[in-house]
Design an enzyme around this catalytic site. Structure first.
Site, PDB file in Angstrom:
ATOM      1  N   GLY A  36     -44.584  10.444  13.787  1.00 52.70           N
ATOM      2  CA  GLY A  36     -43.682  10.677  14.907  1.00 52.70           C
ATOM      3  C   GLY A  36     -42.575   9.640  14.973  1.00 52.70           C
ATOM      4  N   TYR A 173     -48.341  19.154  29.243  1.00 51.10           N
ATOM      5  CA  TYR A 173     -48.068  17.819  28.697  1.00 51.10           C
ATOM      6  C   TYR A 173     -48.365  16.729  29.714  1.00 51.10           C
ATOM      7  CZ  TYR A 173     -45.683  13.879  26.519  1.00 51.10           C
ATOM      8  OH  TYR A 173     -45.404  12.655  25.973  1.00 51.10           O
ATOM      9  N   TYR A 187     -63.511   4.981  30.521  1.00 51.82           N
ATOM     10  CA  TYR A 187     -64.192   4.290  29.425  1.00 51.82           C
ATOM     11  C   TYR A 187     -64.196   2.778  29.653  1.00 51.82           C
ATOM     12  CZ  TYR A 187     -65.204   8.001  26.028  1.00 51.82           C
ATOM     13  OH  TYR A 187     -65.746   9.084  25.368  1.00 51.82           O
TER      14      TYR A 187
END
Length: 340
Positions: A36, A173, A187
Site C-alpha cells: 500500500g 470501512y 486484547y
C-alpha cells in the site's frame, strides 16, 4: 514510480533522521498491507536503514515484486504471500507488528463492503493473536474516519466523536476500523497485549497506487498525465491530509515513543485543506484547469458523507512528532516524482 528520484531519496533520509531510529537495529517488523501507499514507503525507509528485518505480508507476490522488488535479494527482507484473513504460520516471530492491510479507497468500499470489513477485523485479530504468542507490540493503523463528520467547526482530538452514519454500505470501512480499535483495547485489557494506535488521516504521495479512486489520488494522476483536474463535487469539504513521508514519520514516532493502549492522531496543520483547493494546486502544477463532473452511481456509493474532518495533533507532538511538509511542497514533489 522512480524510487531513485532525488526527492524520494530525500524523503527516505528525512524519515530515518527521526529520534530513536537506532533502537530498531536488529528488530523484526512484520507489516501487512505491505504494497500500500504507506507500507511501501515505510518498508523502503526500513530497508534503507540497513539493519532492520522486515517481513512484508501481501496477497500477491507479483504485486509485491512490482512495488518492493528492489528488496527481494536483501537478507533483511522476506515476503510472506498470505491473505490476512487467515492466521499467521506458527513459526513467525516479530518484535513489532503493523497491520495495515485494508481496502482504502471509495470504489473498493462500494464494490466489496463485506471484504472491506473482514480484512480489517480478521487482520486485526490475527495480528493481535500473533502478538500475544510472541510478545510483540502491535502498532495498529486506524483512520480519521472513526470520528465521523464534524459537528460545526470542531477539530477532532483523540477523545472526540462526530456524527456517524450506519445506514449504508459505506459504513463498512469506518465501523470495522472502530471495531478493530476496540479489539486492540480489549486484547490489551484482557490479555496484556502491547498495543499502540496511530490514526492516519487522508494520505497522499508518490507511493500511491494507480487504481486508487480517492479524490486526491485522481487529482494527482491527472496532473501527472497533464490533463484537466476533474472535481466531482463543489469541493468545499475541509479535511486533514498528510504527505506520505510525514505519515510514516508519525507512525514510527508512535511505534518508538507512544504509550501502550493509547491512540494518536497522525496529522499536520500544514496540510489541512479544502478539496477544491487541493484540486487547484494540482492544476497549477500541470498548468491545466479544474473541471466539474458528477460522479457515477457506483462511485458515489463509496464516497464519504463527511464535509469536515480536521485532526488535532497535540498528543503526537507531545511525544516528539514534528510534521515537515507544507501542502504546496507535498503536492508538487509527489507530481514531480511520479512524472519520472
Amino acid at each position: 514510480m522512480n524510487k531513485q528520484h532525488p526527492l524520494y531519496k530525500e524523503d527516505i533520509t528525512r524519515i530515518l533522521s527521526i529520534e530513536g531510529m537506532n533502537t530498531l537495529s536488529g528488530k523484526t517488523i512484520l507489516i501487512t498491507g505491505a504494497t500500500g501507499m504507506v507500507g511501501t514507503m515505510l518498508i523502503d525507509a526500513l530497508m534503507a536503514k540497513g539493519d532492520v528485518n522486515v517481513i512484508a505480508v501481501g496477497r500477491s507476490r507479483e504485486k509485491a515484486s512490482a512495488r518492493l522488488g528492489m528488496h527481494f535479494d536483501n537478507k533483511h527482507f522476506s515476503f510472506l504471500e498470505q491473505d490476512v484473513c487467515q492466521p499467521f504460520p506458527a513459526d513467525i516471530h516479530a518484535d513489532y507488528i503493523i497491520p495495515m492491510a485494508s481496502n482504502t479507497h471509495p470504489l473498493a468500499y462500494s464494490q466489496y463492503p463485506i471484504e472491506t470489513m473482514m480484512i480489517n477485523l480478521k487482520g486485526a485479530e490475527h495480528a493481535l493473536n500473533l502478538a500475544e504468542k510472541t510478545g510483540a507490540t502491535v502498532v495498529y493503523t486506524s483512520t480519521n474516519e472513526v470520528y465521523g463528520n464534524a459537528i460545526d467547526d470542531q477539530s477532532f482530538t483523540e477523545g472526540s466523536n462526530g456524527l456517524l452514519n450506519l445506514s449504508n454500505a459505506r459504513a463498512c470501512y469506518n465501523e470495522s476500523k472502530r471495531s478493530s480499535e476496540a479489539l486492540c483495547q480489549s486484547y490489551a485489557a484482557e490479555r496484556g497485549v502491547k498495543v499502540k494506535i496511530a490514526r492516519l488521516c487522508r494520505i497522499f504521495g508518490p507511493t500511491m497506487l494507480m487504481e486508487d479512486s480517492k479524490a486526491s489520488s485522481q487529482f494527482i494522476r491527472k496532473a501527472v498525465d497533464g490533463e484537466d483536474i476533474v472535481l466531482k463535487s463543489a469541493g468545499n469539504q475541509y479535511f486533514s491530509y498528510t504527505y506520505v513521508a510525514d505519515a510514516v514519520m508519525g507512525l514510527l514516532t508512535v511505534l518508538l515513543r507512544g504509550e501502550d493502549a493509547v491512540a494518536y492522531n497522525v496529522s499536520s496543520e500544514k496540510t489541512n485543506i479544502c478539496l477544491k483547493d487541493f484540486a487547484h494546486i494540482c492544476a497549477e502544477c500541470c498548468r491545466r484547469k479544474v473541471v466539474f463532473d458528477l460522479p457515477s452511481e457506483t462511485e458515489s456509493k463509496g464516497y464519504s458523507v463527511a464535509t469536515r474532518s480536521i485532526l488535532a495533533n497535540e498528543r503526537i507532538k507531545g511525544i516528539g512528532f514534528t510534521p515537515y511538509y507544507d501542502i504546496h511542497d507535498a503536492i508538487s514533489r509527489t507530481i514531480e516524482i511520479l512524472k519520472t
